[in-house]
Enzyme design. Sequence first.
Site, short mmCIF file in Angstrom:
data_model
loop_
_atom_site.label_atom_id
_atom_site.label_comp_id
_atom_site.label_asym_id
_atom_site.label_seq_id
_atom_site.Cartn_x
_atom_site.Cartn_y
_atom_site.Cartn_z
N ASP A 197 0.86 -1.19 0.00
CA ASP A 197 0.00 0.00 0.00
C ASP A 197 0.90 1.25 0.00
O ASP A 197 1.74 1.42 0.90
CB ASP A 197 -0.83 -0.03 1.29
N LYS A 249 -0.92 -0.63 -4.24
CA LYS A 249 -2.26 -0.04 -4.19
C LYS A 249 -2.13 1.43 -3.86
O LYS A 249 -1.24 1.81 -3.09
CB LYS A 249 -3.10 -0.74 -3.10
N GLU A 285 -14.34 0.72 -0.62
CA GLU A 285 -14.44 0.71 0.85
C GLU A 285 -15.62 1.55 1.32
O GLU A 285 -15.75 2.73 0.95
CB GLU A 285 -13.13 1.24 1.46
O1 KIV Z 1 -4.71 -0.18 4.55
C1 KIV Z 1 -5.55 -1.08 4.43
O2 KIV Z 1 -5.57 -2.07 5.18
C2 KIV Z 1 -6.54 -0.98 3.37
C3 KIV Z 1 -7.69 -1.92 3.40
C4 KIV Z 1 -8.71 -1.42 4.33
C5 KIV Z 1 -8.25 -2.15 2.04
O3 KIV Z 1 -6.44 -0.11 2.55
#
Ligand code: KIV
Length: 290
Positions: free
Chosen positions: A93, A123, A192
């Site tokens: 992320d 992501k 989300e």
């Molecule tokens: O950071 C995270 O865990 C997320 C999920 C909620 C999809 O972005």
Amino acid sequence: MSTDLSPSRRKKVTTRTFRRKKQRGEPITMLTAYDYLSARAVDQAGIDSILVGDSLGMVVLGYENTLPVTMEDMLHHCRAVARGARYALLIGDMPFMSYQVSVEEAVRNAGRFLQEAGMDAVKLEGGRERLDAIRAVVAAGIPVMGHLGLTPQSVHQLGGFGPQALTAMAARHLLKDAQLLEEAGCFSLVLESIPARLAALISQRLEIPTIGIGAGAGCDGQVLVTPDLLGLFERFTPKFVKKYADLHGEMVRAFTTFKAEVEAATFPAPEHTVEMAAGEWEALLQEIEE
Ligand code: KIV
């Protein structure tokens, strides 16, 4: 669908697996992990994908929100996860301010997740305002998962962690963003905290799979934050979380029992103890008494 988890039959999950699963109508599973041990457990359970989410800022590092999380925090945790997982598609992320400043920084930082931390994809959050960054990252050969709806890095702009796209106008805007992200090359999309009917509609309209969290059963897959699912993070629980265990309670019980047994001198017991042979002990006593 029955999943054969025997190591000889299992194959590494890729972005193509995601696409194929959507085409076949097979639900995609994703969980977060932030360390070696939980990555091993998630991988052994046969979960399709592990997201090293920036949620680690809240559920591992104890921050109020995800904004303080840095690239170095993310890479550190991604490396640990990559050491623990063999089969799941690993998604790193991108943290706040690692892709918003310029397209060049977005590409460089996205590349670090693959080059330095063993991730397969990244992501990032946002809609039409992120198209240039997404196109450039995809053009660099890096698979990108989008994230729409409640995007926690914009918590101050959104005015909190509440559900999104509750009006027809906001829902239309989100649907358009989803289509733009698909056109920009995202291989999948997290939705989300949006109405279930809207998430189902988006999932039908897109060719790429949607992964829902708080977005109902009409998405192509589901993700949860693992410490929520395990009942480890007890500070607060969003409505959309289902707790599959009470590991916080289990931990407190185990720690309390340990404390009681040490204080009562019942731990360690003989079976937890190493002893010297009697002859060796006597030789030692003789030597130190001489
Ligand atoms: O950071 C995270 O865990 C997320 C999920 C909620 C999809 O972005």
